[in-house]
Design a protein around this motif. Structure first.
Motif, mmCIF file in Angstrom:
data_model
loop_
_atom_site.group_PDB
_atom_site.id
_atom_site.type_symbol
_atom_site.label_atom_id
_atom_site.label_comp_id
_atom_site.label_asym_id
_atom_site.label_seq_id
_atom_site.Cartn_x
_atom_site.Cartn_y
_atom_site.Cartn_z
ATOM 1 N N THR A 1 15.435 17.774 -3.292
ATOM 2 C CA THR A 1 15.454 16.366 -2.993
ATOM 3 C C THR A 1 15.461 16.567 -1.160
ATOM 4 O O THR A 1 16.516 16.921 -0.854
ATOM 5 N N TRP A 2 14.381 16.146 -0.715
ATOM 6 C CA TRP A 2 14.196 16.126 0.864
ATOM 7 C C TRP A 2 14.770 14.753 1.282
ATOM 8 O O TRP A 2 14.050 14.026 0.905
ATOM 9 N N SER A 3 15.331 14.789 2.509
ATOM 10 C CA SER A 3 15.700 13.578 3.292
ATOM 11 C C SER A 3 14.477 13.886 4.469
ATOM 12 O O SER A 3 14.510 14.852 5.407
ATOM 13 N N MET A 4 13.854 12.473 4.544
ATOM 14 C CA MET A 4 12.581 12.767 5.348
ATOM 15 C C MET A 4 12.369 11.569 6.269
ATOM 16 O O MET A 4 12.685 10.402 5.588
ATOM 17 N N LYS A 5 11.843 11.394 7.432
ATOM 18 C CA LYS A 5 11.246 10.292 7.893
ATOM 19 C C LYS A 5 9.799 10.268 8.014
ATOM 20 O O LYS A 5 8.987 11.164 8.404
ATOM 21 N N THR A 6 9.058 9.407 7.351
ATOM 22 C CA THR A 6 7.721 9.435 7.214
ATOM 23 C C THR A 6 6.930 8.331 8.099
ATOM 24 O O THR A 6 7.463 7.120 8.360
ATOM 25 N N GLU A 7 6.048 8.656 8.925
ATOM 26 C CA GLU A 7 5.397 7.928 9.945
ATOM 27 C C GLU A 7 4.018 7.819 9.149
ATOM 28 O O GLU A 7 3.157 8.648 9.621
ATOM 29 N N MET A 8 3.783 6.651 8.956
ATOM 30 C CA MET A 8 2.237 6.344 8.461
ATOM 31 C C MET A 8 1.476 5.367 9.152
ATOM 32 O O MET A 8 2.046 4.175 9.530
ATOM 33 N N HIS A 9 0.455 5.728 9.745
ATOM 34 C CA HIS A 9 -0.324 4.804 10.699
ATOM 35 C C HIS A 9 -1.470 4.267 9.581
ATOM 36 O O HIS A 9 -2.126 4.721 8.925
ATOM 37 N N PHE A 10 -1.645 2.997 10.086
ATOM 38 C CA PHE A 10 -2.781 2.018 9.446
ATOM 39 C C PHE A 10 -3.767 1.370 10.194
ATOM 40 O O PHE A 10 -3.627 1.255 11.462
ATOM 41 N N THR B 1 10.646 9.030 -5.394
ATOM 42 C CA THR B 1 10.821 8.458 -3.959
ATOM 43 C C THR B 1 11.783 7.441 -3.832
ATOM 44 O O THR B 1 11.822 6.703 -4.525
ATOM 45 N N ILE B 2 12.818 7.749 -2.838
ATOM 46 C CA ILE B 2 13.700 6.954 -2.688
ATOM 47 C C ILE B 2 13.787 6.051 -1.355
ATOM 48 O O ILE B 2 14.634 6.789 -0.441
ATOM 49 N N PRO B 3 13.083 5.141 -1.061
ATOM 50 C CA PRO B 3 13.164 4.794 0.233
ATOM 51 C C PRO B 3 14.550 4.017 0.757
ATOM 52 O O PRO B 3 15.048 3.561 -0.146
ATOM 53 N N GLN B 4 14.813 4.632 2.023
ATOM 54 C CA GLN B 4 16.026 4.056 2.557
ATOM 55 C C GLN B 4 15.903 3.005 3.538
ATOM 56 O O GLN B 4 16.838 2.043 3.462
ATOM 57 N N LYS B 5 15.138 3.036 4.267
ATOM 58 C CA LYS B 5 15.056 2.045 5.314
ATOM 59 C C LYS B 5 13.434 2.232 5.949
ATOM 60 O O LYS B 5 12.931 3.066 6.230
ATOM 61 N N THR B 6 12.795 0.958 5.774
ATOM 62 C CA THR B 6 11.705 1.000 6.219
ATOM 63 C C THR B 6 11.404 -0.336 7.451
ATOM 64 O O THR B 6 11.952 -1.125 7.476
ATOM 65 N N LYS B 7 10.640 0.299 8.383
ATOM 66 C CA LYS B 7 10.143 -0.474 9.577
ATOM 67 C C LYS B 7 8.709 -0.533 9.813
ATOM 68 O O LYS B 7 8.088 0.404 9.707
ATOM 69 N N ASP C 1 12.115 13.673 -4.112
ATOM 70 C CA ASP C 1 12.435 14.837 -5.297
ATOM 71 C C ASP C 1 11.290 15.179 -5.470
ATOM 72 O O ASP C 1 10.122 14.550 -6.347
ATOM 73 N N ALA C 2 10.930 16.613 -5.307
ATOM 74 C CA ALA C 2 9.719 17.094 -5.447
ATOM 75 C C ALA C 2 9.642 18.535 -5.699
ATOM 76 O O ALA C 2 10.566 19.175 -5.091
ATOM 77 N N ARG C 3 8.557 18.978 -6.056
ATOM 78 C CA ARG C 3 8.364 20.608 -6.431
ATOM 79 C C ARG C 3 7.437 21.063 -5.447
ATOM 80 O O ARG C 3 6.143 20.635 -5.991
ATOM 81 N N ILE C 4 7.647 21.611 -4.512
ATOM 82 C CA ILE C 4 6.484 22.008 -3.275
ATOM 83 C C ILE C 4 6.415 23.625 -3.287
ATOM 84 O O ILE C 4 7.234 24.268 -3.194
ATOM 85 N N TYR C 5 5.356 24.172 -3.867
ATOM 86 C CA TYR C 5 4.932 25.573 -4.098
ATOM 87 C C TYR C 5 6.105 26.216 -4.839
ATOM 88 O O TYR C 5 6.525 27.245 -4.458
ATOM 89 N N GLY C 6 6.620 25.535 -5.973
ATOM 90 C CA GLY C 6 7.256 26.071 -6.688
ATOM 91 C C GLY C 6 8.623 25.932 -6.416
ATOM 92 O O GLY C 6 9.784 26.496 -7.342
ATOM 93 N N VAL D 1 0.736 -1.180 -0.029
ATOM 94 C CA VAL D 1 -0.021 -0.009 0.018
ATOM 95 C C VAL D 1 0.862 1.211 0.219
ATOM 96 O O VAL D 1 0.686 2.171 -0.823
ATOM 97 N N PHE D 2 1.850 1.349 0.796
ATOM 98 C CA PHE D 2 2.718 2.511 0.833
ATOM 99 C C PHE D 2 3.379 2.577 -0.361
ATOM 100 O O PHE D 2 3.543 3.785 -0.952
ATOM 101 N N ASN D 3 3.998 1.567 -1.063
ATOM 102 C CA ASN D 3 4.464 1.734 -2.530
ATOM 103 C C ASN D 3 3.423 2.325 -3.565
ATOM 104 O O ASN D 3 4.059 3.073 -4.439
ATOM 105 N N GLN D 4 2.262 1.712 -3.298
ATOM 106 C CA GLN D 4 1.371 2.209 -4.331
ATOM 107 C C GLN D 4 1.012 3.557 -4.122
ATOM 108 O O GLN D 4 0.944 4.371 -5.157
ATOM 109 N N ILE D 5 1.010 4.048 -2.731
ATOM 110 C CA ILE D 5 0.818 5.431 -2.709
ATOM 111 C C ILE D 5 2.166 6.199 -3.329
ATOM 112 O O ILE D 5 1.760 7.462 -3.921
ATOM 113 N N ASN D 6 3.115 5.903 -3.320
ATOM 114 C CA ASN D 6 4.408 6.668 -3.721
ATOM 115 C C ASN D 6 4.201 6.607 -5.217
ATOM 116 O O ASN D 6 4.527 7.655 -6.081
ATOM 117 N N ASP D 7 3.692 5.482 -5.766
ATOM 118 C CA ASP D 7 3.786 5.604 -7.093
ATOM 119 C C ASP D 7 2.561 6.540 -7.720
ATOM 120 O O ASP D 7 2.804 7.189 -8.686
#
Length: 122
Positions: free
Chosen positions: A96-105, A64-70, A87-92, A11-17
């Motif tokens: 490429t942002w390094s970030m941690k995503t915490e997604m709840h299911f 999106t380039i996932p580095q490590k997933t738990k 890698d994104a264009r946000i508001y112009g 599901v996470f990969n489908q969202i990224n795609d």
């Protein structure tokens, strides 16, 4: 990896795609109606507002380039934590942002549905 963890990761990969492909229909189907995301800035954004900004390319995702997933599961609730580069264009402004995503299911029947996500700088 357990079957449930595989489903959550899929599901996470489908969202990224779908983000990259500007596939609003898929995102609208996958994400719960009350889905909200908290951006790195702390701004809490509704699903509808986020989808509109993807549609009009105020938020344009290139890669999106996932580095490590738990993934941690407790009954019918799960949390996916992923260190990633986006890698994104946000508001112009493109970067490429390094970030941690915490997604709840939440699990309904045999399927897992994202209910919110929190992005922080990494």
């Amino acid at each position: 990896m357990s079957e449930d963890k595989q489903k959550i990761l899929a599901v996470f990969n489908q969202i990224n795609d779908a983000m990259i492909n500007k596939d609003i229909e898929t995102l609208n189907t996958i994400l719960s109606d009350d889905y909200a995301s908290v951006h790195m800035t702390g701004y809490r954004q509704s699903k509808q507002e986020w989808l509109e900004q993807i549609e009009n390319e105020e938020m344009k995702y290139f890669k999106t380039i996932p580095q490590k997933t738990k993934i941690t599961i407790h009954g019918n609730k799960a949390v996916l934590i992923c260190d990633t580069k986006i890698d994104a264009r946000i508001y112009g402004f493109r970067n490429t942002w390094s970030m941690k995503t915490e997604m709840h299911f939440d699990k309904y029947g045999d399927n897992w549905y994202p209910v919110n996500a929190i992005a922080t700088s990494n």
